[in-house]
Design a protein around this motif. Structure first.
Motif, PDB file in Angstrom:
ATOM      1  N   SER A  94       0.827  -1.205   0.000  1.00 47.66           N
ATOM      2  CA  SER A  94       0.000   0.000   0.000  1.00 47.66           C
ATOM      3  C   SER A  94       0.862   1.255   0.000  1.00 47.66           C
ATOM      4  O   SER A  94       0.569   2.217  -0.727  1.00 47.66           O
ATOM      5  N   PHE A  95       1.913   1.260   0.806  1.00 44.73           N
ATOM      6  CA  PHE A  95       2.806   2.422   0.832  1.00 44.73           C
ATOM      7  C   PHE A  95       3.465   2.618  -0.529  1.00 44.73           C
ATOM      8  O   PHE A  95       3.572   3.750  -1.023  1.00 44.73           O
ATOM      9  N   LEU A 130      -0.290   6.714   6.275  1.00 37.90           N
ATOM     10  CA  LEU A 130      -1.592   6.645   6.945  1.00 37.90           C
ATOM     11  C   LEU A 130      -2.523   5.690   6.207  1.00 37.90           C
ATOM     12  O   LEU A 130      -3.193   4.853   6.838  1.00 37.90           O
ATOM     13  N   ILE A 131      -2.589   5.813   4.894  1.00 31.77           N
ATOM     14  CA  ILE A 131      -3.449   4.932   4.105  1.00 31.77           C
ATOM     15  C   ILE A 131      -2.993   3.486   4.239  1.00 31.77           C
ATOM     16  O   ILE A 131      -3.806   2.567   4.406  1.00 31.77           O
ATOM     17  N   ALA A 132      -1.674   3.272   4.200  1.00 30.79           N
ATOM     18  CA  ALA A 132      -1.135   1.914   4.288  1.00 30.79           C
ATOM     19  C   ALA A 132      -1.490   1.263   5.627  1.00 30.79           C
ATOM     20  O   ALA A 132      -1.937   0.114   5.670  1.00 30.79           O
ATOM     21  N   LEU A 155      -6.781   0.670  -4.753  1.00 34.17           N
ATOM     22  CA  LEU A 155      -5.782  -0.319  -5.150  1.00 34.17           C
ATOM     23  C   LEU A 155      -5.175  -1.011  -3.940  1.00 34.17           C
ATOM     24  O   LEU A 155      -4.894  -2.220  -3.980  1.00 34.17           O
ATOM     25  N   SER A 156      -4.980  -0.274  -2.858  1.00 38.51           N
ATOM     26  CA  SER A 156      -4.443  -0.872  -1.634  1.00 38.51           C
ATOM     27  C   SER A 156      -5.409  -1.901  -1.072  1.00 38.51           C
ATOM     28  O   SER A 156      -4.999  -2.977  -0.619  1.00 38.51           O
ATOM     29  N   LEU A 157      -6.697  -1.579  -1.101  1.00 38.32           N
ATOM     30  CA  LEU A 157      -7.703  -2.512  -0.599  1.00 38.32           C
ATOM     31  C   LEU A 157      -7.749  -3.772  -1.457  1.00 38.32           C
ATOM     32  O   LEU A 157      -7.841  -4.888  -0.931  1.00 38.32           O
TER      33      LEU A 157
END
Length: 362
Positions: A123-124, A139-141, A343-345
């Protein structure tokens, strides 16, 4: 990036009931409507295709999208979303024995840690490739990989994130959390997953504990119990992640001064989160109640009533979650942020399915 205005979090100290009463009453009204619709479903078609847990989210989200509650409602909504769900998680421990946890096996427990670490790195990397600032990407990661808002709140002071980044990250967590709760059961049914395999998938991918319970409930009690156990193990990864970030943050995301410049020689050690963020009280309570159940200290006659209370409180907290979600906030964020979160999800889901396949759980 535009600041997203969200309800303030529930205070961590004493809570004044009079201030919380209007918001709690609103959450209870939404809960009542959810149960009424569930009963109507059963009466009309003989089965509740959408249970009260999911209906509470949908009704709350609909109300929030049509009407923005003013300040007098905020305290009670925040109280219901935080403390009532934490109490529900603790009470859920009475229905889970140590045998259920041990049945997961050490391979799954180790795999959960591997999923979290892999998802954070992926995710990062996605966030940085899309041009997001380092702090926003972190934060998102962490929010995506561990436990949504709780992870964002714990990681933010460690990396020195500003309020704009925190607000936007939490907003996306809230909106996409609802989407995952509604969509994941469809995937589980399409793949023909068992209660154990689907529960594990929900625990590995859904953001918050009550959302795991809501997402897992369509596939039965086994899915709910498995998902909750897997999710709580995933939440326990927050402590090690914050510790690692506190060590590398000065190099990865050095502190900024008010002018957006790096402050030479400064570190983020003063902003490390407290123990309550690393080991939330409700996880300790859940573990204690699991131990009591396993030792026979919880009367058999009390297990079902405690489970019913936990279910009711969870529905109330899901109503509060819906009331705190404004789907319009997604439109206010940039396309890069939206792409990074989605995309991270998807990456987290792929990694989780791969783990279940390797362990022959799927």
């Amino acid at each position: 990036m535009a600041t997203v205005v969200l309800f303030p979090p529930a205070p961590t100290h004493r809570y004044r009931l009079p201030a919380a009463a209007p918001g709690v009453a609103l959450c209870l009204a939404v809960t009542g409507a959810a149960y009424a619709l569930e009963n109507a479903e059963r009466g009309l078609v003989g089965k509740a295709w959408l249970e009260a847990l999911v209906l509470a989210i949908l009704i709350g989200t609909a109300v929030r999208s049509l009407w923005t509650p003013d300040a007098k409602w905020h305290a009670g909504i925040a109280f219901s979303a935080k403390y009532l769900l934490e109490i529900a998680v603790v009470l859920l421990g009475a229905s889970v024995s140590a045998a259920t946890i041990l049945a997961a096996g050490p391979a799954l427990l180790i795999g959960i840690a591997g999923v979290v670490a892999s998802a954070i790195l992926l995710s990062f990397g996605i966030g940085r490739l899309l041009g997001l600032p380092t702090r926003m990407a972190l934060l998102i990661a962490c929010g995506n990989s561990i436990c949504g808002n709780s992870a964002i709140a714990a990681v933010a002071p460690v990396i020195g994130a500003d309020s704009d980044d925190v607000a936007a990250s939490i907003a996306f967590t809230a909106v996409l959390g609802v989407v995952v709760v509604l969509g994941l059961p469809l995937l589980g049914v399409a793949l023909g997953m068992s209660g154990i395999s689907y529960g594990a998938l929900a625990g590995l991918t859904v953001y918050a504990v009550p959302q795991v319970m809501a997402a897992a409930s369509p596939l039965g009690a086994v899915a709910v119990q498995t998902g909750t156990v897997v999710k709580l193990v995933r939440v326990l990864m927050l402590g090690p992640v914050c510790l690692v970030l506190s060590l590398i943050a000065p190099r990865v995301a050095p502190p900024l001064n008010p002018y957006g410049e790096v402050n030479a020689g400064e570190t983020t050690t003063e902003r490390r989160p407290g123990i309550s963020h690393l080991m939330p009280w409700f996880i300790i309570g859940f573990i204690v109640l699991v131990a009591c159940r396993s030792l026979g200290l919880v009367p058999t006659a009390a297990i079902a009533p405690l489970g019913s209370v936990a279910s009711l409180l969870t529905v109330v907290s899901m109503a509060a979650l819906g009331l705190g979600v404004d789907v319009r906030v997604v439109a206010k964020a940039g396309g890069r942020v939206t792409a990074a979160v989605v995309l991270s999800l998807l990456g987290l889901g792929a990694i989780s399915l791969a783990l279940l396949a390797v362990l022959h759980i799927a």
